[in-house]
Design a protein around this motif. Structure first.
Motif, mmCIF file in Angstrom:
data_model
loop_
_atom_site.group_PDB
_atom_site.id
_atom_site.type_symbol
_atom_site.label_atom_id
_atom_site.label_comp_id
_atom_site.label_asym_id
_atom_site.label_seq_id
_atom_site.Cartn_x
_atom_site.Cartn_y
_atom_site.Cartn_z
ATOM 1 N N TRP A 176 13.449 36.437 16.973
ATOM 2 C CA TRP A 176 14.662 36.376 16.158
ATOM 3 C C TRP A 176 15.471 35.144 16.539
ATOM 4 N N ILE A 177 15.896 34.391 15.526
ATOM 5 C CA ILE A 177 16.596 33.131 15.786
ATOM 6 C C ILE A 177 18.089 33.311 15.520
ATOM 7 N N PRO A 178 18.934 33.037 16.531
ATOM 8 C CA PRO A 178 20.384 33.166 16.307
ATOM 9 C C PRO A 178 20.829 32.279 15.141
ATOM 10 N N PRO A 179 21.735 32.785 14.302
ATOM 11 C CA PRO A 179 22.150 32.038 13.107
ATOM 12 C C PRO A 179 22.616 30.613 13.395
ATOM 13 N N GLU A 180 23.302 30.416 14.537
ATOM 14 C CA GLU A 180 23.823 29.077 14.832
ATOM 15 C C GLU A 180 22.712 28.031 14.974
ATOM 16 N N LEU A 181 21.494 28.487 15.245
ATOM 17 C CA LEU A 181 20.391 27.539 15.450
ATOM 18 C C LEU A 181 19.618 27.242 14.163
ATOM 19 N N ARG A 182 19.947 27.959 13.088
ATOM 20 C CA ARG A 182 19.089 27.858 11.892
ATOM 21 C C ARG A 182 19.396 26.606 11.066
ATOM 22 N N GLU A 183 19.150 25.457 11.660
ATOM 23 C CA GLU A 183 19.422 24.186 10.990
ATOM 24 C C GLU A 183 18.166 23.333 10.863
ATOM 25 N N ASP A 184 17.017 23.935 11.148
ATOM 26 C CA ASP A 184 15.752 23.200 11.089
ATOM 27 C C ASP A 184 15.763 21.982 12.009
ATOM 28 N N THR A 185 16.230 22.186 13.224
ATOM 29 C CA THR A 185 16.172 21.094 14.204
ATOM 30 C C THR A 185 15.236 21.467 15.349
ATOM 31 N N GLY A 186 14.179 22.203 15.019
ATOM 32 C CA GLY A 186 13.192 22.542 16.040
ATOM 33 C C GLY A 186 13.238 23.995 16.480
ATOM 34 N N GLU A 187 14.142 24.785 15.873
ATOM 35 C CA GLU A 187 14.287 26.170 16.322
ATOM 36 C C GLU A 187 13.095 27.047 15.935
ATOM 37 N N VAL A 188 12.424 26.727 14.817
ATOM 38 C CA VAL A 188 11.294 27.555 14.402
ATOM 39 C C VAL A 188 10.127 27.364 15.374
ATOM 40 N N GLY B 126 8.267 30.870 22.061
ATOM 41 C CA GLY B 126 9.020 31.683 23.008
ATOM 42 C C GLY B 126 9.931 30.893 23.920
ATOM 43 N N ARG B 127 10.424 29.766 23.445
ATOM 44 C CA ARG B 127 11.321 28.975 24.296
ATOM 45 C C ARG B 127 12.674 28.723 23.641
ATOM 46 N N LEU B 128 13.164 29.728 22.910
ATOM 47 C CA LEU B 128 14.532 29.629 22.400
ATOM 48 C C LEU B 128 15.497 29.738 23.575
ATOM 49 N N PRO B 129 16.590 29.003 23.541
ATOM 50 C CA PRO B 129 17.561 29.115 24.639
ATOM 51 C C PRO B 129 18.278 30.465 24.587
ATOM 52 N N ALA B 130 18.715 30.944 25.760
ATOM 53 C CA ALA B 130 19.577 32.133 25.824
ATOM 54 C C ALA B 130 21.006 31.632 25.650
ATOM 55 N N LEU B 131 21.466 31.605 24.414
ATOM 56 C CA LEU B 131 22.723 30.923 24.101
ATOM 57 C C LEU B 131 23.920 31.527 24.822
ATOM 58 N N VAL B 132 24.839 30.643 25.182
ATOM 59 C CA VAL B 132 26.076 31.069 25.844
ATOM 60 C C VAL B 132 26.858 32.007 24.915
ATOM 61 N N GLU B 133 27.493 33.023 25.507
ATOM 62 C CA GLU B 133 28.292 33.984 24.733
ATOM 63 C C GLU B 133 29.775 33.781 25.050
ATOM 64 N N THR B 134 30.625 34.092 24.084
ATOM 65 C CA THR B 134 32.064 33.901 24.291
ATOM 66 C C THR B 134 32.568 34.693 25.498
ATOM 67 N N ASP B 135 32.048 35.905 25.684
ATOM 68 C CA ASP B 135 32.573 36.707 26.803
ATOM 69 C C ASP B 135 32.040 36.240 28.160
ATOM 70 N N GLU B 136 31.191 35.208 28.165
ATOM 71 C CA GLU B 136 30.772 34.621 29.437
ATOM 72 C C GLU B 136 31.758 33.548 29.922
ATOM 73 N N LEU B 137 32.679 33.166 29.043
ATOM 74 C CA LEU B 137 33.661 32.149 29.418
ATOM 75 C C LEU B 137 34.728 32.798 30.293
ATOM 76 N N ARG B 138 34.925 32.248 31.487
ATOM 77 C CA ARG B 138 35.863 32.859 32.440
ATOM 78 C C ARG B 138 37.209 32.160 32.480
ATOM 79 N N GLY B 139 37.285 30.973 31.932
ATOM 80 C CA GLY B 139 38.558 30.264 31.992
ATOM 81 C C GLY B 139 38.703 29.263 30.876
ATOM 82 N N ASP B 140 39.923 28.787 30.732
ATOM 83 C CA ASP B 140 40.218 27.784 29.706
ATOM 84 C C ASP B 140 40.754 26.560 30.437
ATOM 85 N N LEU B 141 40.130 25.415 30.197
ATOM 86 C CA LEU B 141 40.439 24.230 30.999
ATOM 87 C C LEU B 141 41.350 23.229 30.312
ATOM 88 N N GLN B 142 41.882 23.575 29.147
ATOM 89 C CA GLN B 142 42.883 22.679 28.571
ATOM 90 C C GLN B 142 43.895 23.489 27.756
#
Length: 572
Positions: free
Chosen positions: A317-329, A335-351
């Motif tokens: 299954w391909i995350p929607p953000e990757l579906r731009e035909d830039t090598g995701e298929v 089996g080498r899709l990245p484990a994309l970063v999730e918003t709830d993994e962000l621990r701080g705001d730097l600006q």
DNA sequence: GCCGTTTTCGGCCCGACTGTTTTCAGTCG
């Protein structure tokens, strides 16, 4: 980067060929143009390596034309195609409903060569008199010219977000609807969206359409069919398309309507290779079907869920953000899709900005808001004196330091507040004293008014000043201005060599660094996702920045502010 | 014009909707 220029040339060739009823070539040129557009590498560099024809859809002929353009700045073939007709094909076909064939007819029958001619002819009622055209077509053309002029063909995703969700919830609550999901470029989280696409299931499609087109705040019903309708909603006539499908087609329809177009084509090609057919109704085995005219011809292999459709095609299954035909298929197949970063993994705001410079809220208010959102740390980074009137200088920084200490001492606020600054990169260096640059927890630096030689200035700043983060690296404003014209690759090299992270700024009009550049430089440099919040509610933009990081194939390890505070690699 | 573990020739993604005409071309996504 000349990638966009080259793509536009190829698109123009495609339009001109199509005007002349040339078959198949327009498709080939468009395919090549789209592939050039979505390249992550610089086409000039590809040309220098002699690898133009390695680009998908670019063969010997198109490669030589690209080479000619890159070397001479001109393209003889395009000049020939244009011939004597002085036609602004790009502007004309940008009007919704006008394609190459229509442009040709308008030119032949009414001498229309550009947008001004088109508008005048429509106002004078000359379009409706052309054979094959009518009053409705004329009115539509006028309407869409107005729209194009107002520059509202696209909307920032951050501005469309709340309305899209509100519409979703309204449909979801309506009796006529069963399942409802926003699809299209919104689901892929493109920085700008042309419309809001909504997919739904309903036991009675007719009733669903009635509900949708009958909402009291609908500005206009643009089209209305049995399974597909289109409306516009105020305040700026955002277009909303609804497509209703049967429950059993849900997964295939999700894939189909989430797109992108090129992603879908690549999936269909994969189906064709197996003698299957993929459309919005499902994936079908048509190997035993002689006349495959039917929409659901053949045996259905998958259709109910997205996972099933991808799985049947041998893909994860391909995350929607990757579906731009830039090598995701290919990545999904291997089996080498990245484990994309999730918003709830962000621990701080730097600006984050406060009322010490151009923010609306106090240090304490911003800290409280960050705490409310569950962040572990937040860095206060007001502007230096050169960017905005009343930016922080030495005295203000000392006062702010005391404010921050007081908030950190307050047990009612759990978030850790760090002290930083957003310095301006000028021809003379940064607009903050060296002494303070050393004492602050974090130095964010960015260009706000481009100097004459931005590449040199940025490289120099990155190499010589104690910068931690390069803010909004290109300084673009979506739909207003492009980024600074400079050599990003050199700046990235310098940033990587000096442990400077690049910011993915989450402000809706910035979303800078752009996702394509993120993808290209992901292996070389670290990123941070920052909201650049100037008010408490803007801390909620974080997910927009994370979405762009995801579009750039980032995993959590690519984004520094997924780290807890004690391992955050900043030199305090 | 591009492309190919069934092809170096003969195919080229596919369906909905509009407007205008009366069976379909053009456009869009």
């Amino acid at each position: 980067m000349k990638n966009e220029d080259v793509a536009q040339l190829l698109f123009e060739i495609a339009d001109l060929l199509e005007m002349q009823d040339v078959e198949y070539k327009p498709r080939a040129y468009r395919q090549a143009a789209r592939n050039v557009q979505s390249l992550s590498a610089d086409i000039e560099a590809i040309h220098e390596r002699g690898e133009l024809d390695d680009i998908d859809g670019v063969g010997e002929s198109i490669a030589s034309k690209i080479a000619e353009y890159l070397e001479t700045g001109e393209l003889d073939y395009l000049q020939q195609l244009r011939g004597d007709l002085d036609l602004d094909i790009e502007a004309l076909t940008a009007v919704r409903g006008v394609g190459p064939k229509t442009a040709r007819t308008l030119y032949r029958e009414a001498g229309i060569t550009d947008l001004e001619d088109l508008e005048q002819a429509a106002r004078e009622g000359r379009i409706g008199e052309i054979e094959g055209f009518g009053a409705q077509t004329e009115a539509n053309i006028l309407d869409h010219i107005e729209r194009a002029k107002r520059g509202q063909e696209r909307t920032l995703i951050g501005r469309a977000f709340s309305r899209a969700e509100e519409l979703h919830d309204r449909l979801d609550d309506a009796e006529a609807f069963d399942r409802v999901q926003i699809v299209g470029s919104f689901r892929r989280r493109r920085p700008t969206v042309g419309d809001i696409d909504i997919l739904a299931t309903a036991s009675d499609a007719e009733a669903a359409m009635e509900t949708f087109c009958g909402f009291e705040d609908v500005a206009e019903v643009r089209s209305r069919g049995e399974t597909k309708s289109s409306i516009t909603v105020p305040p700026d006539d955002l277009q909303v398309d609804l497509r209703v499908v049967e429950d059993r087609s849900w997964g295939a329809a999700l894939v189909y309507f989430t797109g992108s177009k090129d992603h879908n084509i690549t999936l269909r090609d994969r189906a064709l290779d197996r003698d299957w057919k993929l459309n919005e109704y499902g994936l079908f085995d048509v190997s035993d079907v002689k006349d495959e005219g039917g929409k659901r011809a053949g045996e259905v292999l998958a259709s109910e869920t997205e996972e099933a459709v991808y799985d049947a095609l041998g893909l994860a299954w391909i995350p929607p953000e990757l579906r731009e035909d830039t090598g995701e298929v290919a990545a999904a197949a291997e089996g080498r899709l990245p484990a994309l970063v999730e918003t709830d993994e962000l621990r701080g705001d730097l600006q984050v900005h406060t009322d010490y410079s151009d923010g609306s809220h106090t240090v304490r208010e911003m800290a409280q808001a960050a705490d409310d959102r569950g962040l572990e740390y937040v860095v206060i980074t007001d502007h230096g004196p050169e960017t905005v009137a009343g930016g922080v200088d030495g005295d203000a920084l000392a006062d702010q330091q005391a404010d921050i200490a007081a908030v950190n001492d307050d047990d009612a606020i759990d978030v850790t507040v760090l002290h930083g600054v957003e310095a301006n990169v000028t021809a003379d260096g940064l607009d903050i004293d060296d002494d303070w640059l050393e004492r602050l927890d974090l130095v964010v630096a960015g260009v706000h008014t481009p100097p004459d030689d931005p590449t040199d200035r940025l490289v120099e700043a990155v190499e010589s000043a104690p910068i931690d983060v390069l803010a909004h690296p290109t300084n673009r404003l979506l739909m207003e201005r492009g980024g600074i014209d400079y050599d990003l690759d050199r700046v990235v090299d310098a940033a990587a060599a000096n442990d400077v992270a690049l910011e993915i700024n989450a402000q809706p009009e910035r979303l800078d660094l752009d996702w394509r550049a993120v993808k290209r430089h992901r292996d070389a440099v670290d990123f941070v996702v920052s909201t650049d919040a100037h008010a408490t509610e803007e801390l909620d933009y974080l997910h927009l920045g994370v979405a762009q990081a995801r579009r750039g194939w980032c995993e959590a390890s690519d984004v520094l502010n997924t780290e807890p505070l004690d391992t955050l690699p900043i030199d305090g």
